[in-house]
Design a protein around this motif. Sequence first.
Motif, PDB file in Angstrom:
ATOM      1  N   ALA A  33       0.835  -0.996  -0.210  1.00  8.95           N
ATOM      2  CA  ALA A  33      -0.069  -0.156  -0.051  1.00  8.95           C
ATOM      3  C   ALA A  33       0.689   1.282   0.023  1.00  8.95           C
ATOM      4  O   ALA A  33       1.807   1.306   0.857  1.00  8.95           O
ATOM      5  CB  ALA A  33      -0.886  -0.033   1.243  1.00  8.95           C
ATOM      6  N   TYR A  37      -4.483   1.112   4.695  1.00 11.16           N
ATOM      7  CA  TYR A  37      -5.305   1.035   5.088  1.00 11.16           C
ATOM      8  C   TYR A  37      -5.194   0.390   6.659  1.00 11.16           C
ATOM      9  O   TYR A  37      -4.303  -0.376   6.771  1.00 11.16           O
ATOM     10  CB  TYR A  37      -6.108  -0.534   4.601  1.00 11.16           C
ATOM     11  CG  TYR A  37      -6.783  -1.573   5.250  1.00 11.16           C
ATOM     12  CD1 TYR A  37      -7.818  -1.095   6.240  1.00 11.16           C
ATOM     13  CD2 TYR A  37      -6.370  -2.818   5.467  1.00 11.16           C
ATOM     14  CE1 TYR A  37      -8.469  -2.139   7.011  1.00 11.16           C
ATOM     15  CE2 TYR A  37      -7.060  -3.754   5.953  1.00 11.16           C
ATOM     16  CZ  TYR A  37      -8.199  -3.426   6.678  1.00 11.16           C
ATOM     17  OH  TYR A  37      -8.605  -4.452   7.678  1.00 11.16           O
ATOM     18  N   SER A 157      -8.659 -11.087   4.287  1.00 12.20           N
ATOM     19  CA  SER A 157      -7.840 -10.101   4.905  1.00 12.20           C
ATOM     20  C   SER A 157      -8.123  -8.970   3.998  1.00 12.20           C
ATOM     21  O   SER A 157      -8.268  -9.055   2.696  1.00 12.20           O
ATOM     22  CB  SER A 157      -6.303 -10.738   4.573  1.00 12.20           C
ATOM     23  OG  SER A 157      -5.510  -9.569   4.270  1.00 12.20           O
ATOM     24  N   GLY A 158      -8.146  -7.624   4.821  1.00 16.22           N
ATOM     25  CA  GLY A 158      -8.620  -6.481   3.887  1.00 16.22           C
ATOM     26  C   GLY A 158      -7.744  -6.330   2.567  1.00 16.22           C
ATOM     27  O   GLY A 158      -8.266  -5.948   1.744  1.00 16.22           O
ATOM     28  N   SER A 159      -6.171  -6.477   2.963  1.00 19.25           N
ATOM     29  CA  SER A 159      -5.447  -5.945   1.917  1.00 19.25           C
ATOM     30  C   SER A 159      -5.778  -7.078   0.638  1.00 19.25           C
ATOM     31  O   SER A 159      -5.190  -6.768  -0.513  1.00 19.25           O
ATOM     32  CB  SER A 159      -4.046  -6.010   2.211  1.00 19.25           C
ATOM     33  OG  SER A 159      -3.732  -7.183   2.825  1.00 19.25           O
ATOM     34  N   ARG A 162      -7.198  -6.197  -2.584  1.00 24.57           N
ATOM     35  CA  ARG A 162      -6.565  -5.261  -3.522  1.00 24.57           C
ATOM     36  C   ARG A 162      -5.788  -6.174  -4.459  1.00 24.57           C
ATOM     37  O   ARG A 162      -5.372  -6.024  -5.563  1.00 24.57           O
ATOM     38  CB  ARG A 162      -5.764  -4.248  -3.158  1.00 24.57           C
ATOM     39  CG  ARG A 162      -6.245  -3.128  -2.186  1.00 24.57           C
ATOM     40  CD  ARG A 162      -5.256  -2.196  -1.714  1.00 24.57           C
ATOM     41  NE  ARG A 162      -4.243  -2.700  -1.069  1.00 24.57           N
ATOM     42  CZ  ARG A 162      -3.749  -2.368   0.332  1.00 24.57           C
ATOM     43  NH1 ARG A 162      -4.635  -1.623   0.973  1.00 24.57           N
ATOM     44  NH2 ARG A 162      -2.929  -3.131   0.652  1.00 24.57           N
ATOM     45  N   SER A 210      -1.800  -7.810  12.263  1.00 31.14           N
ATOM     46  CA  SER A 210      -2.561  -6.593  11.706  1.00 31.14           C
ATOM     47  C   SER A 210      -4.006  -6.229  12.293  1.00 31.14           C
ATOM     48  O   SER A 210      -4.341  -5.157  12.825  1.00 31.14           O
ATOM     49  CB  SER A 210      -2.559  -6.279  10.366  1.00 31.14           C
ATOM     50  OG  SER A 210      -3.114  -7.403   9.655  1.00 31.14           O
ATOM     51  N   MET A 214      -4.549  -3.293  14.640  1.00 31.34           N
ATOM     52  CA  MET A 214      -5.740  -1.971  14.311  1.00 31.34           C
ATOM     53  C   MET A 214      -6.844  -1.685  15.108  1.00 31.34           C
ATOM     54  O   MET A 214      -7.071  -0.526  15.522  1.00 31.34           O
ATOM     55  CB  MET A 214      -6.419  -2.573  12.909  1.00 31.34           C
ATOM     56  CG  MET A 214      -5.801  -2.327  11.563  1.00 31.34           C
ATOM     57  SD  MET A 214      -6.800  -2.934  10.331  1.00 31.34           S
ATOM     58  CE  MET A 214      -5.382  -3.482   9.289  1.00 31.34           C
ATOM     59  N   ASP A 301       4.949  -1.402   6.196  1.00 34.28           N
ATOM     60  CA  ASP A 301       3.796  -1.989   6.643  1.00 34.28           C
ATOM     61  C   ASP A 301       3.905  -2.415   8.187  1.00 34.28           C
ATOM     62  O   ASP A 301       4.832  -1.989   8.971  1.00 34.28           O
ATOM     63  CB  ASP A 301       3.460  -3.081   5.934  1.00 34.28           C
ATOM     64  CG  ASP A 301       3.029  -2.731   4.622  1.00 34.28           C
ATOM     65  OD1 ASP A 301       2.204  -1.559   4.476  1.00 34.28           O
ATOM     66  OD2 ASP A 301       3.391  -3.170   3.629  1.00 34.28           O
TER      67      ASP A 301
HETATM   68  O1  PMV Z   1      -5.033  -6.805   5.367  1.00 35.75           O
HETATM   69  P1  PMV Z   1      -4.424  -6.931   6.673  1.00 35.75           P
HETATM   70  O2  PMV Z   1      -5.436  -7.277   7.642  1.00 35.75           O
HETATM   71  O3  PMV Z   1      -3.139  -7.832   6.800  1.00 35.75           O
HETATM   72  O4  PMV Z   1      -4.026  -5.520   6.872  1.00 35.75           O
HETATM   73  C1  PMV Z   1      -2.900  -4.783   6.145  1.00 35.75           C
HETATM   74  C2  PMV Z   1      -2.427  -3.495   6.928  1.00 35.75           C
HETATM   75  C3  PMV Z   1      -1.172  -2.996   6.254  1.00 35.75           C
HETATM   76  O5  PMV Z   1      -0.381  -3.923   5.579  1.00 35.75           O
HETATM   77  C4  PMV Z   1      -0.398  -2.215   7.386  1.00 35.75           C
HETATM   78  C5  PMV Z   1      -1.786  -1.604   5.292  1.00 35.75           C
HETATM   79  C6  PMV Z   1      -2.131  -2.118   3.849  1.00 35.75           C
HETATM   80  O6  PMV Z   1      -3.099  -1.230   3.439  1.00 35.75           O
HETATM   81  O7  PMV Z   1      -1.752  -2.819   3.300  1.00 35.75           O
END
Ligand code: PMV
Length: 334
Positions: A33, A37, A157-159, A162, A210, A214, A301
Amino acid sequence: MKTIQSQFVKKVLLGGKSLQKAEGSAFAPSNIALCKYWGKRDAGLNLPINSSLSISLGELGTHTQIRLRERGDVVCLNGVQQAAESGFVQRIGAFLDLFRPVLGSLFFEVRTQNTIPTAAGLASSASGFAALVLALNDLAGWGIDRKQLSMLARLGSGSASRSVYEGFVQWNAGQQSDGTDSFAERLEIEWPELRVGIVEVSADRKPVGSRDGMNRTVVTSELYKSWPDQARADLFSIRSAIEQFDFALLGKTAERNALAMHATMLSAWPPLLYLQPDSVEQIHKVQRTRADGLEVYLTIDAGPNIKLLFLAESEREVCEAFPGIRVIRPFPQL
Ligand code: PMV
């Protein structure tokens, strides 16, 4: 939480056809990113507080094959079958639980191969869940579009939302509580000269994942209150930088955004300090190198490793200044 997620899966798949094959397979790239996020407004549906923008890492990512099984899940990572009680298998199993009813299968065999060297300390959950959703789509023949696939990957996983695309990708936070307007979209812009360099500081597992990191930040950090506005402004600047190929604006905004995210983590309680002494040393080094006239920026990150951003014209000098880095070319070369 699972019921809400299962209902969401059914809603996304509504109307999707089903032409089940013996095996499904797919590849998804990892992503980094540029505008992070950080923070969820709904933990069950993985809905973010802010929109984010990333760059996918070309051939670095995850290849996954999936087939149906009569009894018991089997999960292999890089050719090695993983223990059923391992965190990795548990997390994949919990995600597959959302799809077992719609696929009419109780068990799966999942073979997953990362092209990201584990030692590089690059998150593989984004490419992992994206590849799993794409492979499930291949297996089941749902024929759904990328937007829907992005929403399904988001649940893992949120990322990962993408990682169903190559190139620059924006994940729109959305506003609806049912999560149907929170998905990623690809920006139709290529920047072949752009480079990402990985400075490996540590390949150890991070002590706080994460999800928990978060949550702790959102609940306890006073500084987090300013994060949504900062992220909105940074996203706007990064989009303009990409549209105008303005590398200085891109680098500066991405670096500031990552450090601002770390500031919110540091002001959480208990404090979240993902940086190691060597990470801090590398941050100073990037700043010194830039002061000496080489255009290089960084992003970080939720971990200790540093990712450099630079252009092809600086590649030789950056590799000399940071020996041993792994250079990634996110876009096809001309
Ligand atoms: O998708 P997660 O839950 O692994 O969170 C990703 C969090 C960051 O890598 C720090 C930021 C991002 O947007 O990828």
